[in-house]
Design a protein around this motif. Structure first.
Motif, mmCIF file in Angstrom:
data_model
loop_
_atom_site.group_PDB
_atom_site.id
_atom_site.type_symbol
_atom_site.label_atom_id
_atom_site.label_comp_id
_atom_site.label_asym_id
_atom_site.label_seq_id
_atom_site.Cartn_x
_atom_site.Cartn_y
_atom_site.Cartn_z
ATOM 1 N N GLY A 120 64.726 37.994 19.357
ATOM 2 C CA GLY A 120 64.481 37.987 17.919
ATOM 3 C C GLY A 120 63.226 37.267 17.502
ATOM 4 N N ASP A 121 62.209 37.234 18.372
ATOM 5 C CA ASP A 121 60.951 36.588 18.006
ATOM 6 C C ASP A 121 60.139 37.413 17.014
ATOM 7 N N ALA A 122 60.576 38.645 16.767
ATOM 8 C CA ALA A 122 59.894 39.510 15.799
ATOM 9 C C ALA A 122 60.918 40.396 15.109
ATOM 10 N N ASP A 123 60.619 40.780 13.872
ATOM 11 C CA ASP A 123 61.462 41.714 13.131
ATOM 12 C C ASP A 123 61.015 43.157 13.352
ATOM 13 N N VAL A 124 59.745 43.309 13.714
ATOM 14 C CA VAL A 124 59.172 44.623 14.011
ATOM 15 C C VAL A 124 58.385 44.504 15.303
ATOM 16 N N VAL A 125 58.695 45.351 16.275
ATOM 17 C CA VAL A 125 57.964 45.380 17.540
ATOM 18 C C VAL A 125 57.220 46.708 17.626
ATOM 19 N N VAL A 126 55.896 46.636 17.748
ATOM 20 C CA VAL A 126 55.030 47.820 17.750
ATOM 21 C C VAL A 126 54.600 48.156 19.172
ATOM 22 N N ALA A 127 54.676 49.437 19.511
ATOM 23 C CA ALA A 127 54.244 49.909 20.833
ATOM 24 C C ALA A 127 53.842 51.372 20.718
ATOM 25 N N ASP A 128 53.095 51.863 21.707
ATOM 26 C CA ASP A 128 52.867 53.304 21.764
ATOM 27 C C ASP A 128 54.189 53.968 22.152
ATOM 28 N N GLY A 129 54.283 55.281 21.961
ATOM 29 C CA GLY A 129 55.536 55.980 22.192
ATOM 30 C C GLY A 129 56.032 55.924 23.616
ATOM 31 N N PHE A 130 55.132 55.884 24.585
ATOM 32 C CA PHE A 130 55.539 55.808 25.991
ATOM 33 C C PHE A 130 56.201 54.472 26.281
ATOM 34 N N PRO A 136 69.433 45.932 18.639
ATOM 35 C CA PRO A 136 70.139 44.661 18.516
ATOM 36 C C PRO A 136 69.350 43.514 19.122
ATOM 37 N N GLY A 137 69.344 42.368 18.437
ATOM 38 C CA GLY A 137 68.717 41.159 18.949
ATOM 39 C C GLY A 137 69.748 40.054 19.072
ATOM 40 N N GLU A 138 69.339 38.904 19.582
ATOM 41 C CA GLU A 138 70.283 37.811 19.802
ATOM 42 C C GLU A 138 70.968 37.395 18.498
ATOM 43 N N ASN A 139 70.200 37.291 17.415
ATOM 44 C CA ASN A 139 70.772 36.889 16.132
ATOM 45 C C ASN A 139 70.738 38.004 15.092
ATOM 46 N N ASN A 140 69.637 38.750 15.054
ATOM 47 C CA ASN A 140 69.478 39.820 14.070
ATOM 48 C C ASN A 140 68.838 41.042 14.720
ATOM 49 N N PRO A 141 69.105 42.230 14.191
ATOM 50 C CA PRO A 141 68.459 43.421 14.727
ATOM 51 C C PRO A 141 66.968 43.445 14.385
ATOM 52 N N PHE A 142 66.209 44.235 15.133
ATOM 53 C CA PHE A 142 64.785 44.396 14.876
ATOM 54 C C PHE A 142 64.431 45.872 14.970
ATOM 55 N N LEU A 143 63.274 46.216 14.452
ATOM 56 C CA LEU A 143 62.807 47.602 14.458
ATOM 57 C C LEU A 143 61.787 47.790 15.568
ATOM 58 N N LEU A 144 61.994 48.804 16.398
ATOM 59 C CA LEU A 144 61.065 49.145 17.475
ATOM 60 C C LEU A 144 60.423 50.490 17.166
ATOM 61 N N LEU A 145 59.084 50.528 17.144
ATOM 62 C CA LEU A 145 58.367 51.776 16.939
ATOM 63 C C LEU A 145 56.984 51.693 17.589
ATOM 64 N N ASP A 146 56.553 52.762 18.177
ATOM 65 C CA ASP A 146 57.060 54.106 18.227
ATOM 66 C C ASP A 146 57.970 54.259 19.461
ATOM 67 N N ALA A 178 56.881 47.099 8.737
ATOM 68 C CA ALA A 178 57.075 45.978 7.816
ATOM 69 C C ALA A 178 57.675 46.464 6.494
ATOM 70 N N LEU A 179 57.182 47.593 5.993
ATOM 71 C CA LEU A 179 57.719 48.150 4.750
ATOM 72 C C LEU A 179 59.186 48.549 4.922
ATOM 73 N N TYR A 180 59.515 49.103 6.066
ATOM 74 C CA TYR A 180 60.898 49.499 6.341
ATOM 75 C C TYR A 180 61.822 48.289 6.314
ATOM 76 N N MET A 181 61.459 47.227 7.017
ATOM 77 C CA MET A 181 62.313 46.046 7.094
ATOM 78 C C MET A 181 62.400 45.316 5.755
ATOM 79 N N VAL A 223 55.776 40.866 12.466
ATOM 80 C CA VAL A 223 55.357 42.049 13.218
ATOM 81 C C VAL A 223 54.664 41.601 14.497
ATOM 82 N N ALA A 224 55.134 42.095 15.634
ATOM 83 C CA ALA A 224 54.550 41.731 16.927
ATOM 84 C C ALA A 224 54.130 42.985 17.687
ATOM 85 N N LEU A 225 53.177 42.810 18.563
ATOM 86 C CA LEU A 225 52.636 43.901 19.376
ATOM 87 C C LEU A 225 53.150 43.761 20.805
ATOM 88 N N ALA A 226 53.882 44.760 21.303
ATOM 89 C CA ALA A 226 54.412 44.704 22.665
ATOM 90 C C ALA A 226 53.275 44.664 23.669
#
Length: 330
Positions: free
Chosen positions: A216-226, A130-140, A160-163, A174-177
């Protein structure tokens, strides 16, 4: 459409899993392949007066617990509900597999039994947040604790394809954590991933700090699994602390209880927005068939919503679109 369900995955199995599956049958017009100890399933159904609808039971006498080694799904517990569920998925007996069981075992099963889509370097656990206005995707969110830069780059592509396909966003941001927005911040791996993403065909918007993720600054947030798993669990914990704090404040005395009536609808809306049960679980992005990991503590509503993710995955043909996208990128 038939969904394979691990009846004995999760803390509240099999009762809440069965109840959630039956809710999904009614709401999403699907059939269920319920995998687990047949005698225990029938006993649970009878004791709780549940009517099984459009459901076939496949007997699997063993269970992979949360304490089992992840690779037990391959060898030691081939007769477990999870192992048999993956086998049924591979045989084409169902269109997707949903389990609330051991995350490590699901990751191993998805990667080594269902197998990766050609061109995918590492599958990722992707969770809607959940985000302030819209949900976003977090992976991994836990499949790959250590990543190479090219893995992070591909997570951005998959996310990006998922969203685009599941949520209809034309050019997902798409943003990089990272621990700063500057290009030079972060570990060497993150910096190299940043350089790869700068020239990506998807809409890369740079680094994102932890404090900006919920806004909600990004629709997809990318990170390593840890890192992703830490973000996920911290996010859920803070949301729970805040809601408990609101409850304690409004129940403090008679006047505060009366005050609550004036803001109840707003509090209820916020509670719903930050309720993980609304999303049901996470998807394994990058494997050949839809695999959904529901929350270990899933109740019936949570598990029903996990099945909803599987249904959306199938109806949008996302896996075919990922395969096409990866071929075009070669």
């Amino acid at each position: 459409m038939r969904i394979i369900v691990d009846a004995f995955g999760g803390d509240n199995a099999p009762l809440e899993i069965i109840k959630g599956a039956m809710l999904a049958v009614d709401e999403y017009d699907i059939d269920i392949l319920l995998v687990g100890d047949e005698a225990k399933i029938n006993s649970c159904v009878e004791e709780n007066d549940i009517q099984l609808k459009r459901t076939e039971i496949v007997h699997a006498p063993d269970v992979i617990t949360m304490c089992d080694d992840a690779r037990a799904v391959l060898k030691e517990k081939k007769d477990s509900s999870m192992s048999v569920g993956f086998a049924l998925l591979n045989e084409g007996r169902g269109d997707a597999f949903v389990s609330a069981g051991n995350t490590g075992a699901i990751t191993v099963g998805a990667t080594l039994i269902t197998k990766r889509i050609k061109g995918v370097k590492r599958p990722a656990i992707a969770s809607m947040m959940p985000g302030e206005n819209n949900p976003f995707l977090l992976l991994d969110c836990g499949a790959n604790s250590q990543c190479k830069p090219e893995y992070l780059y591909q997570f951005g592509q998959l996310g990006a394809l998922y969203m685009q396909n599941i949520y209809g966003i034309d050019a997902p941001r798409v943003a990089l954590a990272n621990n700063g927005t500057e290009e030079t911040k972060g570990t060497q791996t993150v910096q190299e991933a940043y350089n790869l993403m700068k020239n990506a065909p998807f809409n890369f918007v740079g680094n994102i700090e932890g404090r900006q993720i919920p806004f909600g600054d990004a629709d997809v947030v990318v990170a390593d699994g840890f890192t992703g798993n830490l973000v996920l669990k911290t996010y859920e914990g803070v949301a729970k602390v805040l809601m408990n704090g609101f409850k304690a404040a409004f129940y403090k005395n008679t006047l505060s209880k009366l005050s609550y009536l004036g803001v109840k609808s707003g509090i209820d809306d916020m509670k719903k927005k930050f309720d993980y049960k609304e999303y049901g679980g996470a998807v394994m992005l990058g494997v050949q068939k839809p695999v959904i990991k529901s929350h270990g503590s899933a109740d019936a509503r949570t598990f029903k919503n996990a099945i909803k993710q599987a249904v959306m995955f199938i109806r949008t043909g996302l896996i075919d679109k990922i395969e096409i996208s990866l071929r075009e990128a070669e």
